[in-house]
Design a protein around this motif. Structure first.
Motif, PDB file in Angstrom:
ATOM      1  N   THR A 182       0.766  -0.988   0.012  1.00 62.66           N
ATOM      2  CA  THR A 182       0.124   0.172  -0.051  1.00 62.66           C
ATOM      3  C   THR A 182       0.870   1.206  -0.022  1.00 62.66           C
ATOM      4  OG1 THR A 182      -1.765  -1.010   1.341  1.00 62.66           O
ATOM      5  CG2 THR A 182      -1.869   1.334   1.306  1.00 62.66           C
ATOM      6  N   PRO A 183       0.597   2.133  -0.877  1.00 61.57           N
ATOM      7  CA  PRO A 183       1.226   3.289  -0.931  1.00 61.57           C
ATOM      8  C   PRO A 183       1.185   4.198   0.256  1.00 61.57           C
ATOM      9  CG  PRO A 183      -0.269   3.336  -2.874  1.00 61.57           C
ATOM     10  CD  PRO A 183      -0.485   2.053  -2.171  1.00 61.57           C
ATOM     11  N   ARG A 184       2.230   4.986   0.952  1.00 60.42           N
ATOM     12  CA  ARG A 184       2.011   5.697   2.025  1.00 60.42           C
ATOM     13  C   ARG A 184       1.123   6.973   1.529  1.00 60.42           C
ATOM     14  NH1 ARG A 184       5.018   3.383   5.920  1.00 60.42           N
ATOM     15  NH2 ARG A 184       6.914   2.507   5.594  1.00 60.42           N
ATOM     16  N   THR A 185       0.569   7.518   2.599  1.00 64.41           N
ATOM     17  CA  THR A 185      -0.263   8.895   2.405  1.00 64.41           C
ATOM     18  C   THR A 185       0.687  10.054   2.614  1.00 64.41           C
ATOM     19  OG1 THR A 185      -2.120   7.789   3.230  1.00 64.41           O
ATOM     20  CG2 THR A 185      -2.133  10.224   3.384  1.00 64.41           C
ATOM     21  N   PRO A 186       0.845  10.826   1.691  1.00 63.22           N
ATOM     22  CA  PRO A 186       1.915  11.967   1.979  1.00 63.22           C
ATOM     23  C   PRO A 186       1.654  12.521   3.451  1.00 63.22           C
ATOM     24  CG  PRO A 186       1.022  11.910  -0.121  1.00 63.22           C
ATOM     25  CD  PRO A 186       0.385  10.949   0.722  1.00 63.22           C
ATOM     26  N   MET A 187       2.695  13.111   4.312  1.00 65.18           N
ATOM     27  CA  MET A 187       2.547  13.544   5.368  1.00 65.18           C
ATOM     28  C   MET A 187       2.709  14.989   5.272  1.00 65.18           C
ATOM     29  SD  MET A 187       5.403  11.101   7.393  1.00 65.18           S
ATOM     30  CE  MET A 187       6.393  11.121   5.967  1.00 65.18           C
ATOM     31  N   THR A 188       1.804  15.460   6.251  1.00 68.99           N
ATOM     32  CA  THR A 188       1.923  17.162   6.146  1.00 68.99           C
ATOM     33  C   THR A 188       3.339  17.642   6.925  1.00 68.99           C
ATOM     34  OG1 THR A 188       0.889  17.240   8.447  1.00 68.99           O
ATOM     35  CG2 THR A 188      -0.584  17.141   6.634  1.00 68.99           C
ATOM     36  N   GLY A 189       3.642  18.742   6.785  1.00 65.41           N
ATOM     37  CA  GLY A 189       4.647  19.278   7.505  1.00 65.41           C
ATOM     38  C   GLY A 189       4.570  19.246   8.806  1.00 65.41           C
ATOM     39  N   GLU A 190       3.178  19.459   9.383  1.00 61.57           N
ATOM     40  CA  GLU A 190       2.982  19.501  10.869  1.00 61.57           C
ATOM     41  C   GLU A 190       3.311  18.123  11.231  1.00 61.57           C
ATOM     42  OE1 GLU A 190       2.710  20.749  14.446  1.00 61.57           O
ATOM     43  OE2 GLU A 190       2.451  22.170  12.880  1.00 61.57           O
ATOM     44  N   GLU A 191       3.165  16.898  10.773  1.00 63.14           N
ATOM     45  CA  GLU A 191       3.460  15.764  11.074  1.00 63.14           C
ATOM     46  C   GLU A 191       4.648  15.242  10.814  1.00 63.14           C
ATOM     47  OE1 GLU A 191      -0.703  13.431   9.512  1.00 63.14           O
ATOM     48  OE2 GLU A 191       0.780  13.835   8.053  1.00 63.14           O
ATOM     49  N   VAL A 192       5.644  15.776  10.108  1.00 63.89           N
ATOM     50  CA  VAL A 192       6.949  15.642   9.965  1.00 63.89           C
ATOM     51  C   VAL A 192       7.537  16.425  11.237  1.00 63.89           C
ATOM     52  CG1 VAL A 192       9.035  16.181   8.727  1.00 63.89           C
ATOM     53  CG2 VAL A 192       7.076  15.483   7.553  1.00 63.89           C
ATOM     54  N   ALA A 193       7.109  17.559  11.504  1.00 61.86           N
ATOM     55  CA  ALA A 193       7.674  18.240  12.546  1.00 61.86           C
ATOM     56  C   ALA A 193       7.510  17.584  13.887  1.00 61.86           C
ATOM     57  CB  ALA A 193       7.085  19.486  12.365  1.00 61.86           C
ATOM     58  N   ASP A 194       6.227  16.954  13.921  1.00 62.33           N
ATOM     59  CA  ASP A 194       5.873  16.241  15.147  1.00 62.33           C
ATOM     60  C   ASP A 194       6.956  15.091  15.614  1.00 62.33           C
ATOM     61  OD1 ASP A 194       4.250  15.491  17.738  1.00 62.33           O
ATOM     62  OD2 ASP A 194       3.689  13.877  16.378  1.00 62.33           O
ATOM     63  N   VAL A 195       7.131  14.393  14.655  1.00 58.96           N
ATOM     64  CA  VAL A 195       8.140  13.283  14.690  1.00 58.96           C
ATOM     65  C   VAL A 195       9.642  13.752  14.958  1.00 58.96           C
ATOM     66  CG1 VAL A 195       9.357  11.415  13.470  1.00 58.96           C
ATOM     67  CG2 VAL A 195       6.931  11.633  13.112  1.00 58.96           C
ATOM     68  N   LEU A 196      10.084  14.838  14.548  1.00 60.13           N
ATOM     69  CA  LEU A 196      11.259  15.317  14.646  1.00 60.13           C
ATOM     70  C   LEU A 196      11.278  15.947  15.903  1.00 60.13           C
ATOM     71  CD1 LEU A 196      11.879  16.946  11.003  1.00 60.13           C
ATOM     72  CD2 LEU A 196      13.138  15.029  11.849  1.00 60.13           C
ATOM     73  N   GLU A 197      10.227  16.675  16.527  1.00 56.18           N
ATOM     74  CA  GLU A 197      10.321  17.328  17.886  1.00 56.18           C
ATOM     75  C   GLU A 197      10.259  16.224  18.927  1.00 56.18           C
ATOM     76  OE1 GLU A 197      10.693  19.948  19.042  1.00 56.18           O
ATOM     77  OE2 GLU A 197      10.220  21.440  17.474  1.00 56.18           O
TER      78      GLU A 197
ATOM     79  N   SER B 170      15.453  22.527  14.349  1.00 48.76           N
ATOM     80  CA  SER B 170      15.409  23.428  13.313  1.00 48.76           C
ATOM     81  C   SER B 170      14.731  22.667  12.133  1.00 48.76           C
ATOM     82  CB  SER B 170      16.889  23.732  12.885  1.00 48.76           C
ATOM     83  OG  SER B 170      17.305  24.421  11.882  1.00 48.76           O
ATOM     84  N   ALA B 171      14.778  21.582  11.696  1.00 48.49           N
ATOM     85  CA  ALA B 171      14.329  20.585  10.811  1.00 48.49           C
ATOM     86  C   ALA B 171      13.081  20.542  11.205  1.00 48.49           C
ATOM     87  CB  ALA B 171      15.139  19.419  10.632  1.00 48.49           C
ATOM     88  N   ALA B 172      12.471  20.434  12.399  1.00 48.49           N
ATOM     89  CA  ALA B 172      10.883  20.650  12.534  1.00 48.49           C
ATOM     90  C   ALA B 172      10.505  21.913  12.193  1.00 48.49           C
ATOM     91  CB  ALA B 172      10.825  20.053  14.043  1.00 48.49           C
ATOM     92  N   THR B 173      11.092  22.998  12.487  1.00 51.49           N
ATOM     93  CA  THR B 173      10.496  24.218  12.147  1.00 51.49           C
ATOM     94  C   THR B 173      10.526  24.521  10.802  1.00 51.49           C
ATOM     95  OG1 THR B 173      11.437  25.210  14.410  1.00 51.49           O
ATOM     96  CG2 THR B 173      11.203  26.769  12.561  1.00 51.49           C
ATOM     97  N   ALA B 174      11.283  24.087   9.943  1.00 44.62           N
ATOM     98  CA  ALA B 174      11.528  23.921   8.715  1.00 44.62           C
ATOM     99  C   ALA B 174      10.358  23.285   7.867  1.00 44.62           C
ATOM    100  CB  ALA B 174      12.946  23.565   8.046  1.00 44.62           C
ATOM    101  N   ALA B 175      10.080  22.155   8.550  1.00 45.39           N
ATOM    102  CA  ALA B 175       8.968  21.318   8.025  1.00 45.39           C
ATOM    103  C   ALA B 175       7.744  21.955   8.186  1.00 45.39           C
ATOM    104  CB  ALA B 175       8.830  20.055   8.844  1.00 45.39           C
ATOM    105  N   ARG B 176       7.383  22.550   9.418  1.00 42.39           N
ATOM    106  CA  ARG B 176       6.333  23.545   9.564  1.00 42.39           C
ATOM    107  C   ARG B 176       6.133  24.390   8.637  1.00 42.39           C
ATOM    108  NH1 ARG B 176       7.544  22.179  14.976  1.00 42.39           N
ATOM    109  NH2 ARG B 176       5.735  20.868  15.692  1.00 42.39           N
ATOM    110  N   GLN B 177       6.974  25.444   8.356  1.00 47.57           N
ATOM    111  CA  GLN B 177       7.170  26.528   7.394  1.00 47.57           C
ATOM    112  C   GLN B 177       6.747  25.786   5.966  1.00 47.57           C
ATOM    113  OE1 GLN B 177      10.909  28.286   8.614  1.00 47.57           O
ATOM    114  NE2 GLN B 177       9.876  29.528  10.110  1.00 47.57           N
ATOM    115  N   GLN B 178       7.295  25.065   5.706  1.00 45.64           N
ATOM    116  CA  GLN B 178       7.240  24.573   4.493  1.00 45.64           C
ATOM    117  C   GLN B 178       5.725  24.012   4.085  1.00 45.64           C
ATOM    118  OE1 GLN B 178       9.615  20.853   3.282  1.00 45.64           O
ATOM    119  NE2 GLN B 178       9.667  21.906   1.457  1.00 45.64           N
ATOM    120  N   GLY B 179       5.452  23.254   5.219  1.00 42.05           N
ATOM    121  CA  GLY B 179       3.774  22.860   5.299  1.00 42.05           C
ATOM    122  C   GLY B 179       2.830  24.157   5.122  1.00 42.05           C
ATOM    123  N   GLU B 180       3.282  25.123   5.849  1.00 43.43           N
ATOM    124  CA  GLU B 180       2.490  26.389   5.678  1.00 43.43           C
ATOM    125  C   GLU B 180       2.678  27.301   4.468  1.00 43.43           C
ATOM    126  OE1 GLU B 180       3.536  28.599   9.218  1.00 43.43           O
ATOM    127  OE2 GLU B 180       2.779  26.983  10.485  1.00 43.43           O
ATOM    128  N   GLY B 181       3.652  26.774   3.592  1.00 41.42           N
ATOM    129  CA  GLY B 181       3.611  27.175   2.454  1.00 41.42           C
ATOM    130  C   GLY B 181       4.603  28.798   2.521  1.00 41.42           C
TER     131      GLY B 181
END
Length: 122
Positions: free
Chosen positions: A2-17, A110-121
């Motif tokens: 099963t293909p993975r559902t793309p994650m949001t920037g917030e989801e990536v940031a949560d894992v990194l945090e 820092s990567a978490a912050t970047a993921a959030r910002q990228q997710g917010e466009g």
């Protein structure tokens, strides 16, 4: 498969945090191993990493949070922050003799912050 559902920037940031939180306490970060095995010994096998490991390298922390089959998906988010070519450079970066625990935690945050910002466009 099963293909993975793309994650949001917030989801990536949560894992990194969560990974940063895991290795931030004194003695919770390790170099030269993913973490500890069931006997409390350092292990270089991600598959021997104990769920009760009390210390982790950056990849071991990611594996603890999301599982070893997905840790590299999140390691990719560190690549532009730490200046390595791809996810394969993350472990050597963590293990460099000059690296500090504070630098690893800061890179994850820092990567978490970047993921959030990228997710917010931004």
């Amino acid at each position: 498969m099963t293909p993975r559902t793309p994650m949001t920037g917030e989801e990536v940031a949560d894992v990194l945090e969560r990974a940063a939180d895991l290795i931030e306490p004194e003695g919770a970060w390790i170099q030269g191993a993913y973490g500890q095995d069931d006997d409390g010994e350092p292990t270089v096998s991600i598959y021997a990493l104990s769920s009760s490991s009390e210390c982790h390298c950056v990849l071991g922390a990611l594996a603890h949070v999301v599982g070893e089959d997905r840790m590299y998906e999140f390691a990719d988010a560190l690549v532009p922050v730490i200046g390595v070519r791809d996810y394969l450079g993350v472990a050597p970066w963590n293990d460099a003799s000059e690296r500090t625990q504070a630098e690893v935690v800061a890179a994850l945050r820092s990567a978490a912050t970047a993921a959030r910002q990228q997710g917010e466009g931004k």
